[in-house]
Write a protein that holds these residues in place. Structure first.
Motif, short mmCIF file in Angstrom:
data_model
loop_
_atom_site.label_atom_id
_atom_site.label_comp_id
_atom_site.label_asym_id
_atom_site.label_seq_id
_atom_site.Cartn_x
_atom_site.Cartn_y
_atom_site.Cartn_z
N ILE A 1 57.70 103.30 -22.66
CA ILE A 1 56.75 102.23 -21.89
C ILE A 1 55.31 102.78 -21.82
N LEU A 2 55.05 103.80 -21.19
CA LEU A 2 53.46 104.16 -21.40
C LEU A 2 52.81 104.21 -22.68
N PRO A 3 53.35 104.88 -23.77
CA PRO A 3 53.11 104.68 -25.08
C PRO A 3 52.80 103.36 -25.66
N VAL B 1 49.48 100.82 -26.52
CA VAL B 1 49.40 100.18 -27.93
C VAL B 1 48.77 98.59 -27.70
N ILE B 2 49.35 98.06 -26.66
CA ILE B 2 49.43 96.67 -26.48
C ILE B 2 48.24 96.32 -25.31
N TYR B 3 47.66 97.20 -24.76
CA TYR B 3 46.76 97.04 -23.64
C TYR B 3 45.71 96.10 -23.84
N THR C 1 39.65 97.54 -17.22
CA THR C 1 39.05 98.42 -17.66
C THR C 1 39.32 99.85 -16.86
N LEU C 2 39.21 99.62 -15.67
CA LEU C 2 39.41 100.74 -14.71
C LEU C 2 40.80 101.06 -14.73
N VAL C 3 41.64 100.16 -14.58
CA VAL C 3 43.19 100.36 -14.65
C VAL C 3 43.41 101.25 -15.82
N GLY C 4 42.89 100.46 -16.95
CA GLY C 4 43.40 101.25 -18.38
C GLY C 4 42.95 102.51 -18.34
N ARG D 1 44.18 108.14 -18.81
CA ARG D 1 43.40 109.34 -18.43
C ARG D 1 43.78 110.49 -19.29
N ARG D 2 44.93 110.63 -19.45
CA ARG D 2 45.58 111.65 -20.13
C ARG D 2 46.21 111.32 -21.51
N LYS D 3 46.25 112.18 -22.54
CA LYS D 3 46.89 111.70 -23.66
C LYS D 3 48.38 111.64 -23.58
#
Length: 238
Positions: free
Chosen positions: A140-142, A146-148, A210-213, A218-220
């Protein structure tokens, strides 16, 4: 005769416009939250190919993606009373916009899920992660990363699309502007002010995205092996 611009009658009704803007923000925020939950749930059902449910999910997506939001609003607000279900204009607006966003975001989420290599999922399962842990940490996170950009673009369209709900007299900015225009007869000035307010609201929402993203990514995003090692360490320490 040249037209003389006069914003005074419109600006004198500023409290009504501000109330309308607040209502639009509330309507958008509620619809976005509900719509994203629906979209992610439908995408996971289709991604995991859950029997029977996947067909229901596909029907829902195709139905709402291939009919106008205005028609969906009318069906909910004017059609449901014939079935004994009565919703207020605002309730109908939230339900319709949420379902509409859910259908579109489901396809965006599914595209992100499909972009994750199958080997990454298999690696997570092979390393001892449960199916739920694999979906949560490895998929889910990766996929979201990708789609953000596409997802936030759809959310902006949803925000602007709430103006359509004025057709059923749902309380929001466009309805407030229409009332002011009908009483002041300053059409050009009214809709210029509305345009400026919508731009301000849109840029505010984009700043939030943008802030949420930045917070989410924030980490790889770690690989399956790193995730598995981290979870095992946490379980061992407990």
């Amino acid at each position: 005769m040249a037209y003389e611009m006069n914003f005074a009658p419109v600006l004198a009704r500023a409290p009504e416009l501000i109330d309308g803007a607040i209502a639009t923000i509330e309507l958008s925020a509620k619809s976005i939250c509900i719509g994203l939950i629906i979209g992610l749930g439908v995408a996971l059902i289709r991604f995991n190919r859950v029997p029977i449910l996947k067909n229901i999910a596909a029907f829902y997506v195709e139905t709402f993606r291939n009919t106008p939001l205005l028609v969906q609003l009318f069906l909910l607000f004017f059609g449901l009373p014939f079935l004994g279900v009565r919703l207020t204009a605002t309730e109908s607006a939230i339900v319709a916009v949420s379902l509409n966003l859910g259908a579109y975001s489901a396809e965006i989420f599914r595209a992100g899920l499909d972009a994750i290599p199958k080997t990454q999922i298999e690696a997570g399962l092979a390393l001892g992660l449960s199916r739920l842990q694999t979906m949560r940490y490895v998929v889910i996170l990766p996929a979201l990363k990708v789609i953000y950009p596409s997802l936030t673009g759809q959310l902006t369209l949803t925000l602007l699309g709430t103006s359509i709900t004025s057709a059923i007299s749902a309380t929001e900015l466009t309805l407030a502007g229409a009332k002011i225009e009908s009483q002041t007869f300053r059409s050009l000035e009214t809709y210029i002010v509305l345009a400026v307010m919508y731009i301000a609201i849109t840029f505010t929402f984009r700043a939030v995205y943008t802030l949420v993203g930045k917070w989410l990514f924030r980490r790889k995003v770690p690989k399956a092996s790193i995730v598995a090692a981290t979870i095992m360490d946490e379980e061992t320490s407990q």
